[in-house]
Design a protein around this motif. Structure first.
Motif, short mmCIF file in Angstrom:
data_model
loop_
_atom_site.label_atom_id
_atom_site.label_comp_id
_atom_site.label_asym_id
_atom_site.label_seq_id
_atom_site.Cartn_x
_atom_site.Cartn_y
_atom_site.Cartn_z
N ARG A 22 147.71 9.01 13.32
CA ARG A 22 148.18 9.73 14.51
C ARG A 22 147.82 8.93 15.77
O ARG A 22 148.66 8.75 16.67
N ASP A 23 146.60 8.44 15.83
CA ASP A 23 146.15 7.67 16.99
C ASP A 23 146.93 6.35 17.10
O ASP A 23 147.30 5.92 18.20
N ASP A 24 147.17 5.71 15.95
CA ASP A 24 147.89 4.44 15.93
C ASP A 24 149.32 4.63 16.47
O ASP A 24 149.80 3.82 17.27
N LYS A 51 156.28 2.92 10.97
CA LYS A 51 155.57 3.55 12.08
C LYS A 51 156.52 3.84 13.24
O LYS A 51 156.40 4.86 13.92
N ARG A 107 152.83 4.34 23.54
CA ARG A 107 152.48 4.07 24.94
C ARG A 107 152.72 2.60 25.31
O ARG A 107 153.19 2.31 26.41
N GLU A 154 154.08 16.12 12.86
CA GLU A 154 152.98 16.87 12.25
C GLU A 154 153.39 17.47 10.91
O GLU A 154 152.58 17.53 9.99
N GLU A 160 150.45 7.02 18.47
CA GLU A 160 150.41 7.37 19.90
C GLU A 160 150.15 6.13 20.76
O GLU A 160 150.77 5.94 21.81
N THR A 161 149.22 5.29 20.31
CA THR A 161 148.94 4.04 21.03
C THR A 161 150.18 3.15 21.09
O THR A 161 150.52 2.57 22.12
N SER A 177 143.41 7.33 7.00
CA SER A 177 143.08 8.59 7.67
C SER A 177 144.29 9.10 8.46
O SER A 177 144.92 8.34 9.21
N LYS A 178 144.60 10.37 8.33
CA LYS A 178 145.73 10.94 9.06
C LYS A 178 145.48 10.94 10.56
O LYS A 178 146.40 10.73 11.36
N GLN A 179 144.24 11.14 10.96
CA GLN A 179 143.92 11.08 12.39
C GLN A 179 144.07 9.65 12.90
O GLN A 179 144.57 9.43 14.01
N ALA A 180 143.64 8.68 12.10
CA ALA A 180 143.79 7.28 12.51
C ALA A 180 145.26 6.90 12.64
O ALA A 180 145.64 6.17 13.56
#
Length: 244
Positions: free
Chosen positions: A175-177, A140, A183, A152, A179-180, A170-173
């Motif tokens: 992506r969110d992981d 990650k 940060r 992407e 980004e979090t 999930s690819k969205q999950a």
């Protein structure tokens, strides 16, 4: 990669795997390539003193020349010289596996690994590639080192293979992981790659390249030391990135 270069590396790795003298026919059979092709590599390594013939029909084996060169090279690696003391300190503090990896174009390569005193441990070897990018903290972190467009493009063709019940599918999950994690400054794997594995990684940049520091161990041990491991990994990355 050049075929002759690949075969030369195959030779060296084969002796490490077999751990015994090998004849030309042994090498040809084990590597699955013609004896004539093996012979050219064998002659070159013999001429340069990297292998020797134990005796007539007794096989060949590497000399210590390769070991001596490897020691000299590793003792002057600029990144290892900077990182070794700090990573060893993290390992000694939490008594878990601690590693350093260099991010490349498609994955990251482990450069340095310090193992804990426990017989049950998270094992990787220097030179290995980081695997399962969607399920490991080092993977990650590598994904987090990519630019938005690069990430992407990777995500578009990625297959998020489930490795445990907690693996992100999930690819969205994912992506969110990522980004979090970017940060907050660290990446987590809590039983996503193996049922009893917890790993934490962070990134630092040096000489225009991205590097990853990871602390890893069984969840049963890491549960009570995850906060400390996370703090140490982040502090180590900050120190190495700033050159302190």
């Amino acid at each position: 990669m050049s075929k002759i270069v690949e075969r030369t590396l195959d030779f060296i790795e084969l002796f490490a795997t077999e751990r015994r003298p090998l004849s030309l026919s042994d090498i040809s059979r084990l590597l699955g390539i013609p004896a004539s092709s093996c012979h050219d590599v064998l002659r070159a390594l013999l001429a340069r003193g990297y292998i020797y013939e134990i005796g007539p029909r007794a096989g060949f084996y590497p000399t210590v020349r390769l070991l001596n060169l490897a020691k000299t090279i590793s003792q002057h690696d600029p990144m290892l010289l900077r990182a070794e003391l700090l990573l060893r300190k993290v390992r000694d503090t939490i008594d878990e596996s601690v590693s350093l990896a260099k991010a490349g174009k498609t994955s990251a390569t482990y450069l340095l690994v310090f193992e804990p005193s426990h017989p049950l441990r998270f094992i990787v070897d220097a030179g290995n590639q980081v695997r399962s990018l969607h399920a490991t903290s080092a993977g990650k972190a590598f994904l987090g080192s990519l630019g938005p467009d690069e990430f992407e493009r990777w995500l578009k063709t990625a297959t998020l293979v489930p490795m445990t019940a907690k693996t992100i599918r999930s690819k969205q999950a994912l992506r969110d992981d990522i980004e979090t994690a970017k940060r907050r400054g660290y990446f987590l794997n809590q039983a996503e790659s193996f049922d009893d594995a917890t790993t934490v990684s962070s990134l630092f940049r040096w000489q225009g390249a991205d590097y990853i520091v990871t602390a890893a161990g069984p969840t049963s041990r890491m549960a009570n030391k995850l906060d400390e491991a996370t703090r140490l990994v982040i502090e180590t990355c900050r120190a190495l990135g700033e050159g302190l």
